[in-house]
Design an enzyme around this catalytic site. Structure first.
Site, short mmCIF file in Angstrom:
data_model
loop_
_atom_site.label_atom_id
_atom_site.label_comp_id
_atom_site.label_asym_id
_atom_site.label_seq_id
_atom_site.Cartn_x
_atom_site.Cartn_y
_atom_site.Cartn_z
N ASN A 53 0.82 -1.20 0.00
CA ASN A 53 0.00 0.00 0.00
C ASN A 53 0.86 1.26 0.00
OD1 ASN A 53 0.23 1.41 2.81
ND2 ASN A 53 0.27 -0.79 3.19
N LYS A 181 1.37 1.86 16.44
CA LYS A 181 1.90 3.08 15.82
C LYS A 181 0.74 3.96 15.41
CE LYS A 181 3.77 3.28 11.54
NZ LYS A 181 4.73 2.82 10.52
N LYS A 183 -0.46 7.98 13.57
CA LYS A 183 -0.04 9.08 12.71
C LYS A 183 0.07 10.37 13.52
CE LYS A 183 0.04 6.52 9.09
NZ LYS A 183 1.36 6.14 8.54
N ASP A 212 4.28 8.42 13.42
CA ASP A 212 4.69 8.49 12.02
C ASP A 212 4.18 9.79 11.39
OD1 ASP A 212 5.32 8.08 9.37
OD2 ASP A 212 4.13 6.24 9.14
N GLU A 238 8.88 8.51 13.31
CA GLU A 238 9.08 8.01 11.93
C GLU A 238 8.88 9.07 10.87
OE1 GLU A 238 7.06 4.31 11.22
OE2 GLU A 238 6.61 4.81 9.13
N GLU A 264 10.98 3.90 4.31
CA GLU A 264 9.94 3.22 3.52
C GLU A 264 9.79 3.83 2.13
OE1 GLU A 264 6.54 4.26 6.22
OE2 GLU A 264 5.53 4.71 4.34
N ASP A 291 10.96 -1.10 2.09
CA ASP A 291 9.89 -2.04 1.75
C ASP A 291 10.35 -2.85 0.54
OD1 ASP A 291 7.64 -3.16 0.40
OD2 ASP A 291 6.32 -1.76 1.44
N HIS A 321 8.35 -1.80 6.03
CA HIS A 321 7.00 -1.33 5.71
C HIS A 321 6.30 -2.40 4.87
CE1 HIS A 321 4.28 0.83 2.82
NE2 HIS A 321 3.99 1.56 3.87
N GLU A 340 5.94 -4.77 9.90
CA GLU A 340 4.75 -3.95 10.13
C GLU A 340 3.48 -4.79 9.95
OE1 GLU A 340 4.71 -0.40 7.72
OE2 GLU A 340 3.24 0.56 9.04
MG LIG Z 1 5.36 5.20 7.64
#
Ligand SMILES: [Mg+2]
Length: 388
Positions: A53, A181, A183, A212, A238, A264, A291, A321, A340
């Site tokens: 994603n 985690k 945002k 993040d 992050e 990531e 990732d 990620h 993750e």
């Molecule tokens: Mg992130």
């Protein structure tokens, strides 16, 4: 051995979540099935791939450039010396023929989707879980039995208030996760700190909560957040600034003693080399999140790990990620630091095998040969419906 067919489709993973930078309302992924003429258990071996994603479906790149390159190649140029299995490294060279260096997004995503399906095939032909195959070929012979996973969420939902955030975080702990985690960067600093405190009321100590910013901040804002977050002793801070602004990362690390995470959105080993050269990474605490799917696949990811090794940095600093079974197999087989997970979003691509629940913040890899998709009913159903 020959590839006999490829099928690619674009599938929506739209959701109403937002991070500090983007909405996921138009998010989609490419799914891919590669069929071979090798028969195992009476069926042709099929490998599946999809992109993580956060980057959109690279359907155009796949359909018009990379899949034709794969299908038009001499089949003997795609197999290993035994001739009875595909060679991901030779295939990578074929895919990248006539590609100039540099400028790594987003062809790196298209190549990563193919690379995932190829590794699925390679492990299925050997009738082993991918984690086992990777440990035997590139690691110390035995994969990690289980991998630490953390629940990534805490997005900015429309109309969400602090109790919604707390309920979300509580649901992750109830599901077996011990680390979460959330945002930051989508609201002013004081409001974000209230959200962090609300999450900590549920999750307990700061070292079990990461935040993040998704690359949102300039240096001044990043420093203000560093100052504001510092007392909480968080698991990590992050992607404070632009992923390619290594000097910003270096200055932040000089002004924030707690762990930081990034990577990531670095899609090549050259970018990782520059991060290690100029980004002030502290291997004793910082986390690298490259990732493998977004960055040209596992073949390129191993080059990134080589960049770490050259500098004496352990792969345990890597927590990729992506939140899917491919990254989980890599984490177990190559002994990374974790993986993750997205318990609430990006279904059915996120999450792990049906037979491997999250237990005490860890998850096992599937015993099924390959990446283990056949041990994840919702994802296999989608592959069967969309790729037939
Ligand atoms: Mg992130």
């Amino acid at each position: 051995m020959k590839i006999t067919d490829v099928q690619e489709r674009r599938v929506s993973i739209a959701s109403d979540i937002e991070n500090a930078y983007i909405s996921f309302a138009g998010m989609d992924v490419s799914i891919l099935a590669i069929t071979t003429d090798t028969i195992v258990d009476g069926q042709p071996v099929v490998g599946y791939g999809f992109n993580s994603n956060g980057r959109y479906a690279p359907s155009g790149l796949l359909q018009h450039r990379f899949l034709p390159r794969l299908m038009e190649a001499d089949p003997t140029s795609l197999v290993d010396t035994s001739g009875s299995n595909l060679d991901p490294f030779r295939i990578w060279q074929t895919l990248m023929r006539n590609e100039k260096p540099g400028g790594h997004g987003e062809r790196s995503v298209a190549v990563g989707v193919i690379d995932m399906a190829i590794w699925d095939i390679v492990a299925k032909v050997e009738e082993k879980p991918l984690a086992t195959l990777l440990a035997e070929r590139f690691g110390d012979g035995t994969p990690d039995e289980s991998v630490p996973v953390y629940a990534a969420g805490g997005y900015y939902y429309p109309d969400s208030d602090l109790s919604t955030l707390q309920a979300e975080m509580r649901s992750y702990l109830d599901a077996g996760y011990t680390e979460t985690k959330m945002k930051i960067g989508g609201l002013p600093l004081d409001k974000d700190l209230r959200r962090v405190e609300a999450a900590l009321e549920v999750g307990g100590s700061g070292d079990r909560l990461a935040v993040d910013a998704n690359g949102r901040f300039d240096l001044e804002t990043g420093l203000a957040y560093a100052h504001g977050l510092s007392p909480y002793g968080l698991r990590w801070y992050e992607e404070a600034g632009d992923p390619l602004d290594y000097d910003l990362q270096r200055v932040l690390a000089e002004n924030y003693a707690e762990p930081m995470a990034t990577g990531e959105n670095l899609f090549s080993h050259q970018d990782v080399r520059n991060l290690l050269r100029y980004g002030g990474i502290r291997p004793d605490r910082d986390i690298l999140q490259m990732d493998p799917v977004l960055s040209y696949g596992l073949v390129e990811y191993m080059r990134m790990l080589d960049e770490l090794r050259l500098r004496g940095i352990s792969p345990r600093v890597c927590i990729p990620h992506g939140g899917h079974q491919f990254a989980l197999n890599i984490a177990a087989g190559l002994k990374l630091g974790g993986n993750e997970s997205y318990p609430r979003v990006f279904a059915p691509f996120g999450g792990f095998a049906d037979s491997t629940p999250i237990e005490n913040g860890r998850v096992r890899t599937s015993e099924h040969p390959g990446i283990g998709f056949e041990d994840k009913a919702d994802l296999m159903e989608l592959f069967r419906t969309e790729l037939s």
